[in-house]
Design a protein around this motif. Structure first.
Motif, PDB file in Angstrom:
ATOM      1  N   ASP A  25       0.816  -1.215   0.000  1.00 22.89           N
ATOM      2  CA  ASP A  25       0.000   0.000   0.000  1.00 22.89           C
ATOM      3  C   ASP A  25       0.844   1.256   0.000  1.00 22.89           C
ATOM      4  OD1 ASP A  25      -2.705  -1.302   0.496  1.00 22.89           O
ATOM      5  OD2 ASP A  25      -1.572  -2.038   2.226  1.00 22.89           O
ATOM      6  N   ALA A  26       2.078   1.153   0.496  1.00 22.60           N
ATOM      7  CA  ALA A  26       2.937   2.331   0.631  1.00 22.60           C
ATOM      8  C   ALA A  26       4.395   1.914   0.599  1.00 22.60           C
ATOM      9  CB  ALA A  26       2.630   3.069   1.940  1.00 22.60           C
ATOM     10  N   ILE A  27       5.250   2.844   0.177  1.00 28.04           N
ATOM     11  CA  ILE A  27       6.684   2.591   0.067  1.00 28.04           C
ATOM     12  C   ILE A  27       7.450   3.716   0.752  1.00 28.04           C
ATOM     13  CG2 ILE A  27       8.629   2.208  -1.500  1.00 28.04           C
ATOM     14  CD1 ILE A  27       6.465   0.046  -1.676  1.00 28.04           C
ATOM     15  N   TYR A  28       8.401   3.341   1.608  1.00 29.08           N
ATOM     16  CA  TYR A  28       9.360   4.301   2.147  1.00 29.08           C
ATOM     17  C   TYR A  28      10.535   4.398   1.180  1.00 29.08           C
ATOM     18  CZ  TYR A  28       7.045   4.369   6.721  1.00 29.08           C
ATOM     19  OH  TYR A  28       6.144   4.548   7.742  1.00 29.08           O
ATOM     20  N   LEU A  29      10.901   5.602   0.809  1.00 30.46           N
ATOM     21  CA  LEU A  29      11.949   5.833  -0.185  1.00 30.46           C
ATOM     22  C   LEU A  29      13.210   6.367   0.475  1.00 30.46           C
ATOM     23  CD1 LEU A  29       9.666   7.487  -2.884  1.00 30.46           C
ATOM     24  CD2 LEU A  29      10.655   5.185  -2.979  1.00 30.46           C
ATOM     25  N   GLY A  30      14.348   5.758   0.144  1.00 28.61           N
ATOM     26  CA  GLY A  30      15.629   6.199   0.668  1.00 28.61           C
ATOM     27  C   GLY A  30      16.247   5.175   1.602  1.00 28.61           C
ATOM     28  N   ASN A  31      17.572   5.228   1.724  1.00 27.03           N
ATOM     29  CA  ASN A  31      18.293   4.331   2.622  1.00 27.03           C
ATOM     30  C   ASN A  31      18.691   5.087   3.877  1.00 27.03           C
ATOM     31  OD1 ASN A  31      20.894   3.047   3.766  1.00 27.03           O
ATOM     32  ND2 ASN A  31      20.082   1.464   2.416  1.00 27.03           N
ATOM     33  N   THR A  32      18.198   4.633   5.015  1.00 28.58           N
ATOM     34  CA  THR A  32      18.375   5.365   6.263  1.00 28.58           C
ATOM     35  C   THR A  32      19.734   5.151   6.905  1.00 28.58           C
ATOM     36  OG1 THR A  32      17.225   5.908   8.325  1.00 28.58           O
ATOM     37  CG2 THR A  32      17.489   3.579   7.828  1.00 28.58           C
ATOM     38  N   TYR A  33      20.513   4.159   6.410  1.00 23.33           N
ATOM     39  CA  TYR A  33      21.775   3.808   7.043  1.00 23.33           C
ATOM     40  C   TYR A  33      22.964   4.597   6.511  1.00 23.33           C
ATOM     41  CZ  TYR A  33      19.333  -0.258   8.954  1.00 23.33           C
ATOM     42  OH  TYR A  33      18.453  -1.064   9.627  1.00 23.33           O
ATOM     43  N   CYS A  34      23.077   4.711   5.207  1.00 20.14           N
ATOM     44  CA  CYS A  34      24.342   5.172   4.639  1.00 20.14           C
ATOM     45  C   CYS A  34      24.142   6.131   3.469  1.00 20.14           C
ATOM     46  CB  CYS A  34      25.153   3.966   4.161  1.00 20.14           C
ATOM     47  SG  CYS A  34      26.776   4.410   3.522  1.00 20.14           S
ATOM     48  N   ARG A  35      24.829   7.274   3.526  1.00 21.98           N
ATOM     49  CA  ARG A  35      24.730   8.267   2.459  1.00 21.98           C
ATOM     50  C   ARG A  35      25.323   7.756   1.152  1.00 21.98           C
ATOM     51  NH1 ARG A  35      26.972  13.984   3.988  1.00 21.98           N
ATOM     52  NH2 ARG A  35      25.857  14.429   2.037  1.00 21.98           N
ATOM     53  N   THR A  36      26.316   6.852   1.233  1.00 16.39           N
ATOM     54  CA  THR A  36      26.983   6.378   0.022  1.00 16.39           C
ATOM     55  C   THR A  36      26.405   5.066  -0.503  1.00 16.39           C
ATOM     56  OG1 THR A  36      28.702   5.294   1.335  1.00 16.39           O
ATOM     57  CG2 THR A  36      29.130   7.554   0.613  1.00 16.39           C
ATOM     58  N   PHE A  37      25.293   4.608   0.069  1.00 20.09           N
ATOM     59  CA  PHE A  37      24.625   3.447  -0.508  1.00 20.09           C
ATOM     60  C   PHE A  37      24.347   3.722  -1.984  1.00 20.09           C
ATOM     61  CE2 PHE A  37      21.053   0.861  -1.746  1.00 20.09           C
ATOM     62  CZ  PHE A  37      21.269  -0.355  -1.107  1.00 20.09           C
ATOM     63  N   GLU A  38      24.454   2.696  -2.797  1.00 19.09           N
ATOM     64  CA  GLU A  38      24.317   2.835  -4.250  1.00 19.09           C
ATOM     65  C   GLU A  38      23.095   3.677  -4.650  1.00 19.09           C
ATOM     66  OE1 GLU A  38      23.538   0.017  -8.194  1.00 19.09           O
ATOM     67  OE2 GLU A  38      23.311  -0.778  -6.160  1.00 19.09           O
ATOM     68  N   ASP A  39      23.357   4.846  -5.228  1.00 20.21           N
ATOM     69  CA  ASP A  39      22.310   5.728  -5.753  1.00 20.21           C
ATOM     70  C   ASP A  39      21.208   6.016  -4.738  1.00 20.21           C
ATOM     71  OD1 ASP A  39      23.687   5.769  -8.150  1.00 20.21           O
ATOM     72  OD2 ASP A  39      22.493   4.182  -9.061  1.00 20.21           O
ATOM     73  N   ASN A  40      21.607   6.211  -3.489  1.00 17.97           N
ATOM     74  CA  ASN A  40      20.648   6.484  -2.413  1.00 17.97           C
ATOM     75  C   ASN A  40      19.739   7.647  -2.784  1.00 17.97           C
ATOM     76  OD1 ASN A  40      19.292   6.896   0.009  1.00 17.97           O
ATOM     77  ND2 ASN A  40      21.145   6.946   1.260  1.00 17.97           N
ATOM     78  N   LEU A  41      18.446   7.414  -2.712  1.00 21.98           N
ATOM     79  CA  LEU A  41      17.477   8.443  -3.096  1.00 21.98           C
ATOM     80  C   LEU A  41      17.572   9.695  -2.226  1.00 21.98           C
ATOM     81  CD1 LEU A  41      14.414   6.102  -3.695  1.00 21.98           C
ATOM     82  CD2 LEU A  41      15.611   7.432  -5.449  1.00 21.98           C
ATOM     83  N   LEU A  42      18.084   9.563  -1.008  1.00 23.15           N
ATOM     84  CA  LEU A  42      18.216  10.732  -0.140  1.00 23.15           C
ATOM     85  C   LEU A  42      19.365  11.635  -0.562  1.00 23.15           C
ATOM     86  CD1 LEU A  42      17.613   9.116   3.370  1.00 23.15           C
ATOM     87  CD2 LEU A  42      15.953  10.212   1.828  1.00 23.15           C
ATOM     88  N   GLU A  43      20.240  11.103  -1.425  1.00 29.99           N
ATOM     89  CA  GLU A  43      21.363  11.885  -1.946  1.00 29.99           C
ATOM     90  C   GLU A  43      21.126  12.340  -3.385  1.00 29.99           C
ATOM     91  OE1 GLU A  43      24.235  12.763  -0.144  1.00 29.99           O
ATOM     92  OE2 GLU A  43      23.002  12.033   1.508  1.00 29.99           O
ATOM     93  N   ARG A  44      20.401  11.552  -4.143  1.00 31.88           N
ATOM     94  CA  ARG A  44      20.115  11.858  -5.555  1.00 31.88           C
ATOM     95  C   ARG A  44      18.691  12.408  -5.622  1.00 31.88           C
ATOM     96  NH1 ARG A  44      23.856   8.996  -8.997  1.00 31.88           N
ATOM     97  NH2 ARG A  44      22.326   9.083 -10.674  1.00 31.88           N
ATOM     98  N   LEU A  45      18.593  13.712  -5.466  1.00 28.77           N
ATOM     99  CA  LEU A  45      17.279  14.318  -5.251  1.00 28.77           C
ATOM    100  C   LEU A  45      16.407  14.321  -6.499  1.00 28.77           C
ATOM    101  CD1 LEU A  45      18.263  17.213  -2.827  1.00 28.77           C
ATOM    102  CD2 LEU A  45      17.595  14.857  -2.334  1.00 28.77           C
ATOM    103  N   ASP A  46      17.012  14.367  -7.674  1.00 23.28           N
ATOM    104  CA  ASP A  46      16.204  14.222  -8.894  1.00 23.28           C
ATOM    105  C   ASP A  46      15.593  12.820  -8.950  1.00 23.28           C
ATOM    106  OD1 ASP A  46      16.741  16.794  -9.710  1.00 23.28           O
ATOM    107  OD2 ASP A  46      18.391  16.235 -11.033  1.00 23.28           O
ATOM    108  N   ASP A  47      16.383  11.827  -8.531  1.00 18.55           N
ATOM    109  CA  ASP A  47      15.862  10.460  -8.462  1.00 18.55           C
ATOM    110  C   ASP A  47      14.745  10.362  -7.430  1.00 18.55           C
ATOM    111  OD1 ASP A  47      17.761   9.796 -10.314  1.00 18.55           O
ATOM    112  OD2 ASP A  47      18.860   8.383  -9.039  1.00 18.55           O
ATOM    113  N   LEU A  48      14.902  11.050  -6.309  1.00 18.94           N
ATOM    114  CA  LEU A  48      13.879  11.015  -5.272  1.00 18.94           C
ATOM    115  C   LEU A  48      12.562  11.576  -5.793  1.00 18.94           C
ATOM    116  CD1 LEU A  48      12.932  10.552  -2.374  1.00 18.94           C
ATOM    117  CD2 LEU A  48      13.903  12.791  -1.777  1.00 18.94           C
ATOM    118  N   ARG A  49      12.642  12.698  -6.480  1.00 18.92           N
ATOM    119  CA  ARG A  49      11.436  13.300  -7.043  1.00 18.92           C
ATOM    120  C   ARG A  49      10.775  12.323  -8.026  1.00 18.92           C
ATOM    121  NH1 ARG A  49       9.942  18.419  -6.969  1.00 18.92           N
ATOM    122  NH2 ARG A  49      12.010  19.060  -6.253  1.00 18.92           N
TER     123      ARG A  49
END
Length: 314
Positions: A25-49
């Motif tokens: 029903d819902a998805i949490y987006l982003g990796n909460t552990y590591c900024r350098t996780f592969e293409d982390n959505l919390l770092e790649r903001l265009d990807d997050l959008r």
């Protein structure tokens, strides 16, 4: 009429696009552990959008998580991720840190906030304070019992999100344990943490994801769904940030069917479901903390402790 939510976590666009999420029903987006996780959505903001848009296009709610252990120098990046989430139309933001909670509360007052597991909510007093700052749900600390969780939720009038399946988050650090051993493997950062790396001693195991430690066994509450629904819980999480797309979809399909069946009055779990769970279990199953026992134990629906240690076929 459906009266529950089933959700999970996706760290990057690749995982989002390769996963069948139709049972969620819902998805949490982003990796909460590591900024350098592969293409982390919390770092790649265009990807997050883009990820928020794609989740909504699938008819699902899009939540954006945040870092579990942010330091001062990371807060400007967190700020940008929050701004992106809000402008992209995220349905909620998950926070693990009081400072980030305050940022969301003051800067995005209409944004629903979900308090994550690393916020360590142990008491109704703590949950009530979080509610004053805009929290609309909380994930309890993973080591407290279901009786305690239910009491906190009722006393604070704040619904709890329950981990029903997957490896339990046990700890988080700003230091990556795996970098000391990176030279031994072909994979390097930022993908080495996606290997199945277990610390084992007999039937005891923990999984390292670099900056985080997870239980080696998978929490499994499949045969306890009737009790969860009866206690008033309606928000359920499958922890699959470091799992395969097949795990994500197969486990969700089982829980979706079981929740719908339970809501209709039949809480029995069929053998085919257990067979699928076994296929996606690397070490074994556990749920002991929920019943006031040690975390590595598995307790059945009749309250009996069971020895569950399967070798997975993944």
């Amino acid at each position: 009429m459906q009266t529950f939510e089933l959700n999970t976590t996706i760290s990057n666009l690749r995982s989002l696009r390769e996963s069948d999420l139709s049972a969620y029903d819902a998805i949490y987006l982003g990796n909460t552990y590591c900024r350098t996780f592969e293409d982390n959505l919390l770092e790649r903001l265009d990807d997050l959008r883009q990820a928020v848009a794609e989740v909504k296009d699938r008819g699902l709610r899009a939540y954006v998580t945040s870092y579990g252990a942010p330091r001062n120098d990371v807060l400007p990046k967190v700020q940008k991720a929050l701004e992106t989430a809000a402008s992209a139309g995220a349905d909620a933001i998950e926070v693990h840190n009081l400072g980030v909670l305050r940022m969301v509360h003051e800067q995005f007052p209409g944004m629903p906030v979900h308090v994550g597991g690393f916020a360590n909510v142990y008491t109704d007093a703590g949950a009530s304070v979080l509610k004053e700052y805009g929290a609309v749900r909380f994930t309890p600390n993973y080591e407290i019992s279901l009786d305690e969780v239910t009491a906190i939720a009722e006393s604070a009038s704040l619904p709890a999100e329950i981990l029903v399946h997957g490896k339990m988050p046990l700890g988080i650090s700003d230091y990556c344990f795996l970098l000391e051993y990176e030279h031994k493997w072909a994979e390097k950062c930022p993908t080495v943490c996606q290997k199945n790396l277990f610390l084992r001693q007999g039937d005891w195991a923990m999984k390292s994801v670099g900056k985080g430690v997870l239980s080696g066994k998978d929490v499994c509450m499949l045969e306890h769904l009737p009790a969860l629904l009866s206690a008033g819980h309606r928000m359920f999480r499958i922890e699959a940030a470091y799992e395969t797309a097949a795990y994500r979809s197969s486990i969700a399909e089982i829980y979706r069917a079981a929740l719908e069946q339970t809501a209709a009055g039949d809480g029995a779990v069929n053998e085919l479901s257990w067979h699928t769970v076994r296929q996606h279990t690397a070490v074994g199953l556990c749920n002991g903390f929920y019943f006031g026992r040690t975390g590595g134990e598995y307790v059945g629906s009749q309250g009996e402790a069971a020895e569950v240690c399967w070798v997975g076929t993944r």
